[in-house]
Enzyme design. Structure first.
Site, PDB file in Angstrom:
ATOM      1  CG  LEU A  32      -1.940  -1.132   1.287  1.00  0.00           C
ATOM      2  CD1 LEU A  32      -2.636  -1.151   2.638  1.00  0.00           C
ATOM      3  CD2 LEU A  32      -2.944  -1.006   0.172  1.00  0.00           C
ATOM      4  N   GLY A  33       2.075   1.106   0.514  1.00  0.00           N
ATOM      5  CA  GLY A  33       2.979   2.260   0.581  1.00  0.00           C
ATOM      6  C   GLY A  33       4.145   1.935   1.478  1.00  0.00           C
ATOM      7  CB  SER A  34       7.272   1.871   1.664  1.00  0.00           C
ATOM      8  OG  SER A  34       7.696   2.699   0.591  1.00  0.00           O
ATOM      9  N   GLY A  35       7.677   3.882   3.856  1.00  0.00           N
ATOM     10  CA  GLY A  35       8.300   5.103   4.377  1.00  0.00           C
ATOM     11  C   GLY A  35       9.542   4.685   5.130  1.00  0.00           C
ATOM     12  CD  GLN A  36      10.345   7.956   8.382  1.00  0.00           C
ATOM     13  OE1 GLN A  36       9.788   8.134   7.303  1.00  0.00           O
ATOM     14  NE2 GLN A  36       9.952   8.541   9.493  1.00  0.00           N
ATOM     15  CG  PHE A  37       7.007   3.463   8.546  1.00  0.00           C
ATOM     16  CD1 PHE A  37       6.239   2.326   8.378  1.00  0.00           C
ATOM     17  CD2 PHE A  37       6.846   4.509   7.657  1.00  0.00           C
ATOM     18  CE1 PHE A  37       5.316   2.241   7.338  1.00  0.00           C
ATOM     19  CE2 PHE A  37       5.938   4.433   6.631  1.00  0.00           C
ATOM     20  CZ  PHE A  37       5.165   3.311   6.465  1.00  0.00           C
ATOM     21  N   GLY A  38       9.237   1.545   7.187  1.00  0.00           N
ATOM     22  CA  GLY A  38       9.078   0.197   6.628  1.00  0.00           C
ATOM     23  C   GLY A  38       8.022   0.184   5.549  1.00  0.00           C
ATOM     24  CB  VAL A  40       1.720  -0.043   4.802  1.00  0.00           C
ATOM     25  CG1 VAL A  40       0.316  -0.424   5.270  1.00  0.00           C
ATOM     26  CG2 VAL A  40       2.365   0.892   5.805  1.00  0.00           C
ATOM     27  CG  ASP A 147       2.578  13.043  13.423  1.00  0.00           C
ATOM     28  OD1 ASP A 147       3.266  12.219  12.796  1.00  0.00           O
ATOM     29  OD2 ASP A 147       2.328  14.193  12.982  1.00  0.00           O
ATOM     30  NE  ARG A 151       2.502  13.870   8.823  1.00  0.00           N
ATOM     31  CZ  ARG A 151       2.348  15.133   9.241  1.00  0.00           C
ATOM     32  NH1 ARG A 151       1.809  16.049   8.431  1.00  0.00           N
ATOM     33  NH2 ARG A 151       2.720  15.496  10.465  1.00  0.00           N
ATOM     34  CG  ASN A 152      -0.189  10.623  10.737  1.00  0.00           C
ATOM     35  OD1 ASN A 152       0.303   9.810   9.957  1.00  0.00           O
ATOM     36  ND2 ASN A 152       0.537  11.427  11.489  1.00  0.00           N
ATOM     37  CG  ASP A 165      -0.321   5.581  12.150  1.00  0.00           C
ATOM     38  OD1 ASP A 165      -0.167   6.008  10.999  1.00  0.00           O
ATOM     39  OD2 ASP A 165      -0.384   4.378  12.431  1.00  0.00           O
TER      40      ASP A 165
HETATM   41  C1  LIG Z   1       5.908   8.888  11.555  1.00  0.00           C
HETATM   42  S1  LIG Z   1       6.008   7.201  11.677  1.00  0.00           S
HETATM   43  O1  LIG Z   1       5.592   6.784  12.974  1.00  0.00           O
HETATM   44  O2  LIG Z   1       7.343   6.783  11.299  1.00  0.00           O
HETATM   45  C2  LIG Z   1       4.895   6.531  10.553  1.00  0.00           C
HETATM   46  C3  LIG Z   1       5.035   6.796   9.212  1.00  0.00           C
HETATM   47  C4  LIG Z   1       4.122   6.241   8.279  1.00  0.00           C
HETATM   48  C5  LIG Z   1       3.129   5.414   8.728  1.00  0.00           C
HETATM   49  C6  LIG Z   1       2.170   4.766   7.798  1.00  0.00           C
HETATM   50  O3  LIG Z   1       1.360   3.985   8.244  1.00  0.00           O
HETATM   51  N1  LIG Z   1       2.243   5.051   6.454  1.00  0.00           N
HETATM   52  C7  LIG Z   1       1.459   4.475   5.478  1.00  0.00           C
HETATM   53  C8  LIG Z   1       1.970   4.481   4.182  1.00  0.00           C
HETATM   54  C9  LIG Z   1       1.198   3.938   3.173  1.00  0.00           C
HETATM   55  C10 LIG Z   1      -0.053   3.386   3.408  1.00  0.00           C
HETATM   56  C11 LIG Z   1      -0.548   3.356   4.713  1.00  0.00           C
HETATM   57  C12 LIG Z   1      -1.874   2.797   4.972  1.00  0.00           C
HETATM   58  C13 LIG Z   1      -2.270   2.440   6.260  1.00  0.00           C
HETATM   59  N2  LIG Z   1      -3.534   1.956   6.416  1.00  0.00           N
HETATM   60  C14 LIG Z   1      -4.192   1.542   7.544  1.00  0.00           C
HETATM   61  C15 LIG Z   1      -5.432   1.184   7.125  1.00  0.00           C
HETATM   62  N3  LIG Z   1      -5.553   1.338   5.796  1.00  0.00           N
HETATM   63  C16 LIG Z   1      -4.369   1.814   5.367  1.00  0.00           C
HETATM   64  C17 LIG Z   1      -3.925   2.189   4.076  1.00  0.00           C
HETATM   65  N4  LIG Z   1      -4.819   2.070   3.034  1.00  0.00           N
HETATM   66  C18 LIG Z   1      -4.590   2.345   1.689  1.00  0.00           C
HETATM   67  C19 LIG Z   1      -3.462   3.043   1.247  1.00  0.00           C
HETATM   68  C20 LIG Z   1      -3.305   3.295  -0.118  1.00  0.00           C
HETATM   69  C21 LIG Z   1      -4.267   2.855  -1.038  1.00  0.00           C
HETATM   70  C22 LIG Z   1      -4.054   3.097  -2.492  1.00  0.00           C
HETATM   71  O4  LIG Z   1      -3.168   2.510  -3.057  1.00  0.00           O
HETATM   72  N5  LIG Z   1      -4.815   4.013  -3.129  1.00  0.00           N
HETATM   73  C23 LIG Z   1      -4.585   4.305  -4.565  1.00  0.00           C
HETATM   74  C24 LIG Z   1      -5.905   4.161  -5.294  1.00  0.00           C
HETATM   75  O5  LIG Z   1      -6.930   4.946  -4.696  1.00  0.00           O
HETATM   76  C25 LIG Z   1      -7.143   4.530  -3.324  1.00  0.00           C
HETATM   77  C26 LIG Z   1      -5.899   4.730  -2.495  1.00  0.00           C
HETATM   78  C27 LIG Z   1      -5.381   2.156  -0.602  1.00  0.00           C
HETATM   79  C28 LIG Z   1      -5.545   1.908   0.766  1.00  0.00           C
HETATM   80  N6  LIG Z   1      -2.687   2.674   3.896  1.00  0.00           N
HETATM   81  C29 LIG Z   1       0.208   3.923   5.744  1.00  0.00           C
HETATM   82  C30 LIG Z   1       2.990   5.172  10.113  1.00  0.00           C
HETATM   83  C31 LIG Z   1       3.884   5.730  11.005  1.00  0.00           C
END
Ligand SMILES: CS(=O)(=O)c1ccc(C(=O)Nc2cccc(-c3cn4ccnc4c(Nc4ccc(C(=O)N5CCOCC5)cc4)n3)c2)cc1
Length: 285
Positions: A32-38, A40, A147, A151-152, A165
């Site tokens: 679904l995505g990624s970041g410096q945390f790893g 998803v 936070d 974005r969250n 989060d």
């Molecule tokens: C600041 S930190 O603590 O290091 C920290 C940094 C980042 C994160 C984090 O969870 N990031 C993160 C990154 C990517 C996806 C998530 C992420 C987390 N989720 C939790 C529940 N559901 C989701 C979800 N759903 C998604 C994401 C993208 C799409 C998608 O591909 N789409 C394209 C087409 O249209 C629809 C949408 C669909 C569903 N994406 C979370 C968490 C903590």
């Protein structure tokens, strides 16, 4: 049935630690995505429950402290909070398993749908109200997000918006993110007392909520545009606030301004905010 009335699947796993999820109960699917945390990934839990699985890259978080906290987080349950189902902590990287939100982050959703959303004040206001409900629940449980930002937050079916989060920031090890002098610290969502003394509270969440409202009514613009963090800190400390978004009613901007009161005690609680926004919604729509 809408996600709200579907009962939250019992986090009771096979093991006696009900917040522990067995990896063999999880089927991992697309990223679904990624970041410096790893990374998803989407997942299926026990064959049918849609989940998002955060695979936390080693060294990004203090894992044992987080696993301890996960027991508390699984008990926080509200229609406007992304439900933590549990963790897989018996292997590395640890997995954080939450309910799945199919439209991704609120920030990307606003940017992707700007043309249809920009004139729809009722829908934008409803998104803000949903976030205030989730935050009022956390406030009632003396739980600070630390936070809160678009974005969250995440978007599900039927324009459901949920806060994600919450509390996770406490476990991030990267001090570029945790210290207010760090390059990754969310300066633009921080009130004066956090910038000066890192004093987090539900009232600092309220300040961040005001910035989230601004993000919603600008359909995902970056607050303070391209200003450097040092310039934003200087403005916030001098009491300069974000300007009213074009497509935002004066009454809504008045609520944002209350969230940006310099002193935390002058800011409304989320309980009050929720009620004020419901009143504004009645008069506007
Ligand atoms: C600041 S930190 O603590 O290091 C920290 C940094 C980042 C994160 C984090 O969870 N990031 C993160 C990154 C990517 C996806 C998530 C992420 C987390 N989720 C939790 C529940 N559901 C989701 C979800 N759903 C998604 C994401 C993208 C799409 C998608 O591909 N789409 C394209 C087409 O249209 C629809 C949408 C669909 C569903 N994406 C979370 C968490 C903590």
């Amino acid at each position: 049935s809408s996600p709200c009335d579907r009962p939250v699947p019992p986090t009771a796993g096979l093991s006696h630690d009900k917040w522990e999820i067995h990896p063999h109960e999880l089927i991992l699917m697309e990223e679904l995505g990624s970041g410096q945390f790893g990374v998803v990934r989407r997942g299926k839990w026990r064959g049918s429950i849609d989940t998002a699985v955060k695979m936390m890259k080693e060294g990004t978080m203090s894992e044992d402290d987080f696993i301890e906290e996960a027991k508390v987080m699984t008990k926080l349950q509200h229609p406007n909070l992304v439900q933590l189902y549990g963790v897989c902590s018996k292997h590395r990287p640890i997995y954080i398993v939450t309910e799945y939100m199919k439209h991704g982050s609120l920030l990307n959703y606003l940017r992707r749908h700007e043309t249809t959303l920009i004139g729809n004040m009722g829908l934008l206001l409803d998104m803000c109200i949903q976030v205030s409900k989730g935050m009022a629940y956390l406030e009632r449980h003396n739980y600070i997000h630390r936070d809160l930002a678009a974005r969250n937050c995440l978007v599900g079916s039927e324009n459901v918006v949920k806060v994600a989060d919450f509390g996770l920031a406490r476990y991030v090890l990267d001090d570029q993110y945790t210290s207010s002098g760090g390059t990754k610290f969310p300066i633009k969502w921080a009130p004066p007392e956090v910038l000066n003394y890192t004093r987090f509270s539900s009232k600092s969440d309220v300040w961040a909520y005001g910035v989230l409202m601004w993000e919603v009514f600008t359909c995902g613009k970056m607050p303070y545009g391209r200003l450097k963090n040092t310039e934003v800190v200087e403005r916030v400390q001098r009491g300069i606030i974000l300007e009213k978004p074009k497509s935002c009613a004066k009454e809504i901007y008045d609520v944002m301004k209350k969230c940006w009161s310099h002193g935390p005690e002058e800011r409304p609680s989320f309980r009050i905010l929720k009620e004020q926004l419901a009143l504004v919604a009645q008069t506007l729509t």
